[in-house]
Design an enzyme around this catalytic site. Structure first.
Site, PDB file in Angstrom:
ATOM      1  N   LYS A 127      28.340  57.679  22.654  1.00 16.66           N
ATOM      2  CA  LYS A 127      27.128  57.021  22.139  1.00 16.66           C
ATOM      3  C   LYS A 127      26.219  56.623  23.305  1.00 16.66           C
ATOM      4  O   LYS A 127      26.669  56.590  24.474  1.00 16.66           O
ATOM      5  CB  LYS A 127      27.530  55.787  21.326  1.00 16.66           C
ATOM      6  CG  LYS A 127      28.228  54.705  22.138  1.00 16.66           C
ATOM      7  CD  LYS A 127      28.930  53.685  21.244  1.00 16.66           C
ATOM      8  CE  LYS A 127      29.599  52.619  22.078  1.00 16.66           C
ATOM      9  NZ  LYS A 127      30.558  51.814  21.303  1.00 16.66           N
ATOM     10  N   TYR A 179       8.980  38.378  46.611  1.00 21.91           N
ATOM     11  CA  TYR A 179       8.350  37.421  45.704  1.00 21.91           C
ATOM     12  C   TYR A 179       9.018  36.046  45.800  1.00 21.91           C
ATOM     13  O   TYR A 179      10.251  35.940  45.864  1.00 21.91           O
ATOM     14  CB  TYR A 179       8.491  37.892  44.254  1.00 21.91           C
ATOM     15  CG  TYR A 179       7.549  38.994  43.865  1.00 21.91           C
ATOM     16  CD1 TYR A 179       6.156  38.815  43.921  1.00 21.91           C
ATOM     17  CD2 TYR A 179       8.037  40.218  43.414  1.00 21.91           C
ATOM     18  CE1 TYR A 179       5.287  39.828  43.544  1.00 21.91           C
ATOM     19  CE2 TYR A 179       7.175  41.232  43.030  1.00 21.91           C
ATOM     20  CZ  TYR A 179       5.805  41.031  43.096  1.00 21.91           C
ATOM     21  OH  TYR A 179       4.960  42.028  42.718  1.00 21.91           O
ATOM     22  N   MET A 209      10.269  45.209  40.733  1.00 21.01           N
ATOM     23  CA  MET A 209      10.344  46.253  39.710  1.00 21.01           C
ATOM     24  C   MET A 209      10.798  47.593  40.303  1.00 21.01           C
ATOM     25  O   MET A 209      11.632  48.286  39.729  1.00 21.01           O
ATOM     26  CB  MET A 209       8.976  46.415  39.039  1.00 21.01           C
ATOM     27  CG  MET A 209       8.996  47.364  37.861  1.00 21.01           C
ATOM     28  SD  MET A 209       7.365  47.615  37.137  1.00 21.01           S
ATOM     29  CE  MET A 209       6.990  45.993  36.491  1.00 21.01           C
ATOM     30  N   ARG A 263      31.875  42.909  12.521  1.00 20.85           N
ATOM     31  CA  ARG A 263      30.705  43.607  13.027  1.00 20.85           C
ATOM     32  C   ARG A 263      30.393  44.776  12.098  1.00 20.85           C
ATOM     33  O   ARG A 263      29.371  44.788  11.436  1.00 20.85           O
ATOM     34  CB  ARG A 263      30.962  44.069  14.468  1.00 20.85           C
ATOM     35  CG  ARG A 263      29.741  44.575  15.174  1.00 20.85           C
ATOM     36  CD  ARG A 263      30.031  44.979  16.610  1.00 20.85           C
ATOM     37  NE  ARG A 263      30.893  46.154  16.707  1.00 20.85           N
ATOM     38  CZ  ARG A 263      31.077  46.845  17.833  1.00 20.85           C
ATOM     39  NH1 ARG A 263      30.461  46.467  18.954  1.00 20.85           N
ATOM     40  NH2 ARG A 263      31.862  47.892  17.858  1.00 20.85           N
TER      41      ARG A 263
END
Ligand SMILES: *Cc1c(COP(=O)(O)O)cnc(C)c1O
Length: 345
Positions: free
Chosen positions: A33, A242, A290, A128
């Site tokens: 998956k 930062y 990022m 679940r």
């Protein structure tokens, strides 16, 4: 070139699958998956099929349809989410086997696809997915009469071998399935390691194949090399990144590398994170941006061209510990910007 490079060792992945397979007498399926936990189902699934895996598990029908195109006819593709509204066309066309999770799904399945294979997922306590014990009592005889291809449940705490929940769920699963001829499956990676009582007829390894805990004997599967864009000297009292969270206590050589949280290098790994140049550890300095990270390369004699975040010495679970998460999340977050190389099985 400022693209980070992910190397995926299919031979190691297949060796991990075989090692987990050989821990029980059950048939080993393979859970692929979420794009094979981020590693690329188009490469991983055929490699496992070539090793003899004939039963695959995915989360939703769309993944199953994509997997069918990859594998072609033959292998059984089981869908954990079962038969959802609107899925009948995909299930039929891709010849998927939904794991039926409720009476509603059962009705939907037999009405829309009479005679089409299905499996049953039972809830043994995780709450679940799966049919609950009292629903199952009402449905059991009707469902069994239609020859489900598999009856399964899932353990909530299998990564904690001493947890009371394990024997409790085992008992619940046995109670619900005693006397049924259909093949049964209870264990993912963690359950395989709990021992024979948990193996039944089919196992469902996922994370262990991909090199993650709790399969401590797993061979490392992923390596991540990140290019250095530039290197500078930072003087005592100067800062990096930062928020000025790193203040240089001494003259520090700082490499800026081409990766960041947009590549799944979780910002929460923060100040504990380390990269490698050969055998030398290089600490992350300041915040992860990022697309960029500052790294202390003061200990290196030569300017490195790349630094390694994942390698044989430092796997997904180490990164997960830094970020307060699990190896599964590190893997499934792996970036779409990486160049990917697959070492053949
Ligand atoms: C994801 C999943 C697995 C595989 O679990 P691992 O811990 O990765 O081995 C098996 N069964 C079910 C129902 C799952 O959701």
């Amino acid at each position: 070139m400022a693209q980070a490079h992910l190397t995926i060792d299919l031979a190691a992945l297949c060796a991990n699958w075989r090692a987990l397979r050989d821990k029980s007498n059950a048939e080993a399926g393979a859970v692929v998956k979420a794009n094979a936990y981020g590693l690329g189902v188009d490469k991983v699934a055929p490699a496992l099929a070539a090793q003899g895996a004939t039963r695959f598990f995915v989360a939703v029908a769309e993944e199953g349809a994509a997997l069918r195109r990859i594998l072609g006819p033959g292998p059984e593709i089981n869908v954990f989410s079962g038969h959802m509204a609107g899925d009948a066309g995909l299930i039929r066309a891709a010849h998927l086997t939904p794991m039926i999770n409720s009476i509603d799904q059962m009705l939907r399945h037999v009405e829309s696809l009479p005679g089409h294979p299905f499996g049953i997922q039972l809830d043994s306590g995780m709450n679940r997915l799966g049919i609950e014990a009292d629903e199952w009592r009402a449905l059991r005889e009707i469902a069994i009469a239609q020859n489900p291809s598999l009856i399964m449940s899932h353990l909530a705490c299998a990564d904690e071998p001493d947890h009371d929940m394990n024997p409790q769920q085992l008992r619940a699963f046995v109670d619900m399935t005693d006397g049924i001829d259909a093949p049964r499956s209870l264990s993912a990676t963690g359950g395989i390691l709990l021992g024979e009582d948990y193996h039944f007829d089919v196992t469902r390894p996922g994370i262990g194949m991909y090199g993650g805990a709790p399969f401590d004997d797993a061979q490392p599967v992923v390596q991540l090399d990140i290019p250095v864009i530039q290197i500078r000297d930072v003087h005592p009292g100067e800062t990096v990144g930062y928020g000025n969270t790193f203040v240089a206590p001494a003259l520090t050589r700082v490499a800026t590398i081409a990766g960041g949280y947009a590549d799944g290098i979780l910002r929460a790994m923060g100040p504990d994170a380390v990269l490698w140049s050969g055998d030398t550890r290089c600490k992350v300095l300041g915040r992860i941006s990022m697309d960029l990270i500052g790294v202390d390369v003061s200990a290196l004699e030569d300017a490195p061209e790349t630094l390694q975040l994942l390698n044989a010495a430092q796997g997904v679970d180490t990164l997960a510990d830094w970020a307060g998460t699990i190896g599964y999340e590190i893997l499934t977050s792996l970036g779409t910007r990486y160049a990917r190389t697959y070492l053949p099985a």
